[in-house]
Scaffold this motif. Structure first.
Motif, mmCIF file in Angstrom:
data_model
loop_
_atom_site.group_PDB
_atom_site.id
_atom_site.type_symbol
_atom_site.label_atom_id
_atom_site.label_comp_id
_atom_site.label_asym_id
_atom_site.label_seq_id
_atom_site.Cartn_x
_atom_site.Cartn_y
_atom_site.Cartn_z
ATOM 1 N N VAL A 78 28.846 1.070 57.619
ATOM 2 C CA VAL A 78 29.601 -0.180 57.470
ATOM 3 C C VAL A 78 30.112 -0.637 58.837
ATOM 4 O O VAL A 78 29.972 -1.808 59.208
ATOM 5 C CB VAL A 78 30.768 0.012 56.469
ATOM 6 C CG1 VAL A 78 31.810 -1.093 56.616
ATOM 7 C CG2 VAL A 78 30.238 0.038 55.038
ATOM 8 N N GLY A 79 30.682 0.281 59.596
ATOM 9 C CA GLY A 79 31.186 -0.075 60.918
ATOM 10 C C GLY A 79 30.070 -0.579 61.816
ATOM 11 O O GLY A 79 30.207 -1.597 62.503
ATOM 12 N N SER A 80 28.946 0.109 61.778
ATOM 13 C CA SER A 80 27.821 -0.248 62.629
ATOM 14 C C SER A 80 27.243 -1.612 62.245
ATOM 15 O O SER A 80 26.973 -2.449 63.113
ATOM 16 C CB SER A 80 26.747 0.839 62.508
ATOM 17 O OG SER A 80 25.547 0.404 63.065
ATOM 18 N N SER B 44 30.565 4.995 55.685
ATOM 19 C CA SER B 44 31.631 4.342 56.444
ATOM 20 C C SER B 44 31.135 3.964 57.847
ATOM 21 O O SER B 44 31.382 2.854 58.328
ATOM 22 C CB SER B 44 32.838 5.269 56.577
ATOM 23 O OG SER B 44 33.318 5.623 55.299
ATOM 24 N N ALA B 45 30.437 4.887 58.487
ATOM 25 C CA ALA B 45 29.908 4.603 59.816
ATOM 26 C C ALA B 45 28.852 3.506 59.734
ATOM 27 O O ALA B 45 28.753 2.656 60.625
ATOM 28 C CB ALA B 45 29.314 5.871 60.432
ATOM 29 N N ALA C 71 35.602 7.235 60.852
ATOM 30 C CA ALA C 71 34.149 7.149 60.665
ATOM 31 C C ALA C 71 33.671 5.719 60.853
ATOM 32 O O ALA C 71 32.624 5.471 61.468
ATOM 33 C CB ALA C 71 33.760 7.652 59.272
ATOM 34 N N THR C 72 34.429 4.770 60.339
ATOM 35 C CA THR C 72 34.034 3.364 60.456
ATOM 36 C C THR C 72 33.973 2.948 61.924
ATOM 37 O O THR C 72 32.988 2.357 62.383
ATOM 38 C CB THR C 72 35.034 2.464 59.692
ATOM 39 O OG1 THR C 72 35.124 2.924 58.340
ATOM 40 C CG2 THR C 72 34.593 1.012 59.698
ATOM 41 N N SER D 9 38.663 -8.489 67.554
ATOM 42 C CA SER D 9 37.949 -8.150 66.329
ATOM 43 C C SER D 9 38.648 -6.988 65.644
ATOM 44 O O SER D 9 39.162 -6.070 66.304
ATOM 45 C CB SER D 9 36.497 -7.768 66.638
ATOM 46 O OG SER D 9 35.701 -8.920 66.754
ATOM 47 N N GLY E 291 31.123 4.212 63.788
ATOM 48 C CA GLY E 291 29.926 3.386 63.582
ATOM 49 C C GLY E 291 29.921 2.174 64.503
ATOM 50 O O GLY E 291 28.879 1.811 65.067
ATOM 51 N N VAL E 292 31.081 1.568 64.679
ATOM 52 C CA VAL E 292 31.177 0.400 65.562
ATOM 53 C C VAL E 292 30.856 0.825 66.998
ATOM 54 O O VAL E 292 30.099 0.163 67.712
ATOM 55 C CB VAL E 292 32.591 -0.225 65.504
ATOM 56 C CG1 VAL E 292 32.661 -1.455 66.409
ATOM 57 C CG2 VAL E 292 32.979 -0.595 64.072
ATOM 58 N N ALA F 146 27.227 1.498 67.420
ATOM 59 C CA ALA F 146 26.497 0.226 67.464
ATOM 60 C C ALA F 146 26.593 -0.380 68.867
ATOM 61 O O ALA F 146 25.609 -0.904 69.394
ATOM 62 C CB ALA F 146 27.061 -0.735 66.425
ATOM 63 N N ALA G 205 28.766 -3.989 60.603
ATOM 64 C CA ALA G 205 29.754 -5.029 60.890
ATOM 65 C C ALA G 205 29.807 -5.309 62.390
ATOM 66 O O ALA G 205 30.133 -6.415 62.822
ATOM 67 C CB ALA G 205 31.130 -4.612 60.376
ATOM 68 N N ALA G 206 29.479 -4.307 63.174
ATOM 69 C CA ALA G 206 29.452 -4.496 64.624
ATOM 70 C C ALA G 206 28.263 -5.345 65.048
ATOM 71 O O ALA G 206 28.233 -5.877 66.152
ATOM 72 C CB ALA G 206 29.395 -3.141 65.324
ATOM 73 N N GLY G 207 27.250 -5.446 64.164
ATOM 74 C CA GLY G 207 26.102 -6.298 64.459
ATOM 75 C C GLY G 207 24.802 -5.534 64.635
ATOM 76 O O GLY G 207 23.818 -6.100 65.105
ATOM 77 N N LEU H 299 31.492 -7.774 65.083
ATOM 78 C CA LEU H 299 32.730 -7.279 65.704
ATOM 79 C C LEU H 299 32.599 -7.229 67.218
ATOM 80 O O LEU H 299 33.569 -7.441 67.950
ATOM 81 C CB LEU H 299 33.051 -5.873 65.194
ATOM 82 C CG LEU H 299 33.465 -5.713 63.734
ATOM 83 C CD1 LEU H 299 33.507 -4.236 63.375
ATOM 84 C CD2 LEU H 299 34.820 -6.361 63.481
#
Lengths: 193, 391, 312
Positions: free
Chosen positions: B68-70, B65-66, C77-78, C66, C81-82, C85, B72-74, B201
């Motif tokens: 995916v988030g990372s 999940s992380a 968790a998602t 976004s 990750g963002v 990042a 998607a963030a680029g 994102l």
């Protein structure tokens, strides 16, 4: 498989450094232009529990990934394992198998205990040497020194050079010197039948 | 290209390969036999050899999940797992592919529970074969390293943009010290290249919505567009592999063909056991037995035309699976290969071997070759056979 | 401080109209209020649930920032990750647009937060990501058809714990998620409601300003699941505070502050009577549930007072 391949099986207890030795030896022979493959017996690692390690050394790239069933050399780091059927020290051995056992006993005594007809038995007090030189009862490196007394896969000098490369980033000069000393002594103090 | 000859375990080799891509983010949870790969990576970060931000999550589900988030963030992102960890990721594994996020993952193959078993088989990756990831398999640490380097180029290629899974056998490759040639960090990064996401994102001046509710009116079109990526991915894998071959001298295709030119009988398999098979094939070759090996590297997308072409005209073919499709016919590799062989009129049978780490030894290879000879001579085999079990 | 109405209303609406929330939904109200305070340098993540479903039906999106949704149980968790990042790309000088700070807000309903997503939330909070997690607690799984959750109060009728001749609805106490989050030792945890717009805006502002994770639990009266007139949702949020069902409080670095102490608590039965989900409790024979609930609210309130006093 073209060319010669040496297959070694290590018997030890968790904590004696057999996994490290099995893998280190595979790495050390690279300098000689040989190919090495080293692996521990796969599974949970527990201090004090019987374990096995494996090393293959060859002149050509090693492709097979199966277990070593018929080792040419068996190295025993803990002699009490010879008393345990489950440890399987003699499994797959026979005529010509070389045993190197860490013990203060004589090769003949060990040979009769092992009971493998035609086996070639050597002994060395690797734990004693380790205590003298490194200050800890870790017999793995002296056992490699002992191995090189009976096998020409590389010289003791080459092993020592590889050992310095291996240890220098993690250990003090005292430990490194201790290990080098241990390797030297074991290669000289090996007792053959 | 200057390369360094080193002795490393498969886990260490892949850790190096991932480090050389200079990923921005890694998210992972420890599971045997993947652990040492992440230990090695954590060491890189602790020693300042890597500037990757690590997310030490509380489960594999959160790892994916992380990731995916990372992604998607680029950010260039990787993860690593095995067995039950991969199974726990399941739902999000599909999401990563559907969102077309070029995440790379090391899957250190291990049996699925139960009963619980930490040793190698391919049931973890095979269970995820329809999730939309590219799946590459390796025979040894060298191939695991090479696949891991190439995985970034494949995943991030504009014609692909799919997550890529670098599979290598648990313990047998992951924990075995093996010699391999490694690129320098600079050369590896030059080959892999810098990553830039097209939509991110974090581009707050050009906001995007990722992962909306997608119903009967559009979902299917989105899946159709995803489906169209896989034939392209096959081409990209070949292109990237050729380029890598020019750089390193190690050329890869979707399969490795071993003594295939005149082979009347062919074994098809993947993973570390192919190496063991080669040694025994050599022995039989010396006796004049015309047997060859087709080792699958690209399992997803499955190179159907490639296999059909190579297997046409043989006298007997067999397929070895290190996993089972319970209630299906044999294992997944068998089903794919036999389907690819449709219409060839070549007899094909399958084996299931090595489940839960059961050693695949020289004797088992010999048995397979003897069986192939029997079939080539007009004899019959059961469609699916179990290899190396107690009778 | 942006917490005056005039300034708030002059901010850009980042959750735009045209989304498909139910008439009388207070959830979209909550999100709108949060976004008015957060501003456009924000990335939002949504767990599967009402608010995700109604704001992003392809090919439409109500989000002007976004937004990412990946699954039900993994929003924290998602977004972790963002957020990672962001830190990494910033460190490497590779952000798509230069920003010193971006707000990261994850939200989920009580299903995605109290229940299926609790592990993911707990992990993300413990790891210390710079993110705000918002739970819109409507006391049941409304998106899938009003099934009971661990946030459903005693006595409520739901489709999986319905009231009937042999049942008074849910029999178990609701989980005190806010205090579970306090136990994570994160810098900021608070409860609020969409009625208390000023309180809400101030709390969002604080939550986004802290260095590290923050959590807001926001009561979301649900016209469909609670069975009330769509016109009164916001009033029910106010009354939930006045009767003690949903105290307004915040916990800053472990220190409890009760933001509103009603001079006299209104009887909780008055609040319950306006909601169809409690209708059966007003039939003869079920008085004990009302009595139990009243006592429970009182005890919880006293507990909270003690926490405030002991952490002062």
């Amino acid at each position: 498989m073209s060319g010669k391949m040496t297959e070694i099986r290590w018997h030890a207890r968790g904590g004696q450094g057999a996994k490290t030795a099995a893998m280190f030896l595979a790495e050390a022979v690279l300098e000689k232009g040989k190919f090495g493959q080293g692996f521990p017996e796969y599974g949970p690692e527990r201090r004090g529990a019987p374990m096995r390690g494996y090393t293959r050394i060859a002149d050509a790239p090693i492709r097979r990934h199966c277990m070593i069933e018929h080792p040419g050399i068996v190295i025993v780091l803990d002699p009490t394992l010879m008393d345990s059927a489950a440890a399987g020290v003699t499994a797959g051995t026979g005529e010509g198998t070389v045993f190197i056992v860490n013990t203060t006993e004589k090769p003949a005594t060990v040979a009769s205990k092992l009971g493998v007809k035609g086996a070639v038995v050597h002994t060395v007090d690797a734990t004693g040497i380790a205590l003298d030189t490194i200050g800890r009862p870790i017999p793995n490196m002296p056992m490699i020194g002992a191995l090189l007394a009976v096998n020409d896969m590389m010289t003791v000098a080459e092993l020592k050079s590889a050992l310095v490369d291996q240890l220098s980033s993690k250990f003090s000069q005292v430990i490194i010197d201790g290990n080098l000393n241990a390797v030297d002594r074991a290669s000289k103090e090996l007792v053959s039948a | 290209m200057a390369q360094k000859l080193v002795a490393l375990s498969g886990n260490e080799a892949v850790a190096y390969a991932f480090k050389q891509a200079r990923p921005h983010v890694a998210a992972a949870f420890p599971i045997t036999p993947q652990t040492e790969m992440m230990h090695k990576y954590a060491e890189f970060v602790a020693n300042g050899e890597s500037t990757t931000e690590m997310i030490l999550v509380e489960s594999e589900h959160s790892a994916m999940s992380a990731a995916v988030g990372s992604a998607a963030a680029g950010a260039r992102t990787f993860t690593a797992t095995s067995s039950a960890g991969f199974a726990l990721m399941w739902e999000v594994v599909y999401i990563a592919a559907s969102l077309r996020l070029p995440i790379c993952m090391a899957l250190v193959n291990r049996a699925l529970s139960g009963n619980i078993n930490i040793h190698c088989d391919h049931s973890d990756s095979m269970g995820g074969r329809d999730a939309g990831w590219i799946q590459l398999f390796a025979e040894n640490a060298q191939e695991a390293y090479d696949n891991a380097i190439m995985s970034w180029r494949i995943a991030e290629h504009m014609d692909v943009r799919l997550p890529t899974m670098v599979n290598y056998d648990g313990f047998i490759i992951s924990h075995t010290a093996d010699s391999l040639h490694m690129l320098s960090d600079e050369d590896a990064y030059k080959f892999i290249g810098k990553y830039k996401a097209d939509y991110a994102l974090l581009d707050v001046e050009n906001p995007i919505t990722v992962g909306p509710l997608d119903l009967t009116d559009y979902y299917f079109e989105h899946k159709a567009s995803q489906l169209a990526a896989y034939p392209r991915a096959l081409e990209v894998i070949k292109q990237v592999s050729d380029e890598y071959g020019d750089l390193t001298g190690r050329y890869y295709d979707h399969c490795e063909e071993y003594l295939m030119d005149d082979a009347e009988m062919v074994m098809v398999m993947l993973g570390s056991s192919a190496g063991t098979a080669k040694d025994v094939i050599d022995e039989y070759r010396e006796k004049g037995v015309k047997v060859g090996l087709l080792k699958i590297r690209t399992f997803r997308p499955f190179p159907v035309a490639y296999l059909a072409e190579r297997l046409a005209g043989r006298k007997a073919v067999c397929v070895l699976d290190r996993s089972a499709s319970f209630g299906g016919q044999g294992g997944p590799v068998f089903m794919e290969v036999r389907s690819a062989m449709y219409g060839l009129q070549v007899p094909v049978h399958g084996y299931i071997y090595g489940l839960g780490g059961r050693d695949f030894d020289l004797g088992q290879v010999a048995t397979v070759i003897e069986d192939l000879q029997k079939v080539a001579a007009g004899g019959e085999m059961n469609t699916i056979n179990l290899l190396g079990i107690r009778s | 401080m942006a917490t005056n109405l005039k300034q708030l209303t002059s901010n850009e609406d980042l959750l735009c109209g045209g989304h498909r929330a139910c008439a009388g939904c207070t959830g979209s109200n909550i999100l709108r209020q949060i976004m008015l305070t957060a501003g456009s340098d924000t990335v939002v993540g949504g767990a599967t649930g009402c608010m995700e479903v109604v704001t992003t039906i392809f090919p439409y999106t109500a989000w002007k920032t976004s937004f990412i949704h990946s699954a039900f149980e993994n929003c924290a968790a998602t977004v972790s990750g963002v957020e990672t990042a962001f830190r990494s790309l910033k460190k490497h000088g590779e952000l798509p647009v230069e920003r010193e700070k971006i707000n990261f807000i994850a939200f989920g309903g009580d299903g995605g937060t109290y229940d299926i997503g609790l592990q993911s939330l707990s992990g993300a909070m413990e790891r210390g990501h710079n993110m705000l997690y918002v739970c819109y607690d409507n006391n049941a799984y409304m998106n899938t058809g009003i099934q009971r959750s661990s946030a459903t109060p005693v006595g409520a009728h739901t489709s999986t714990a319905p009231a009937g001749s042999h049942s008074t609805g849910k029999t178990q106490l609701r989980k005190d998620l806010t205090k579970i989050l306090v136990a994570h030792n994160i810098p900021y945890v608070a409860q609020t409601t969409p009625y208390h717009w000023k309180d809400l805006a101030a709390k969002v502002e604080k939550a986004l300003a802290v260095d590290g994770p923050a959590f807001l639990n926001i009561l979301m009266p649900c016209t469909v699941g609670w069975h009330f007139d769509p016109a009164i949702g916001i009033d029910l949020a106010r009354e939930a505070v006045e009767c003690g069902y949903w105290p307004l409080f915040e916990v800053e670095n472990g220190k409890y502050i009760i933001n509103k102490k009603p001079k006299e608590m209104t009887p909780i039965a008055d609040w319950m009577q306006k909601q169809g989900r409690f209708k059966h409790l007003f039939k003869p024979g079920n008085e004990h549930v009302l009595e139990f609930t009243q006592n429970w609210v009182k005890e919880e309130w006293e507990k909270l007072l003690r926490l405030e006093a002991s952490t002062a």
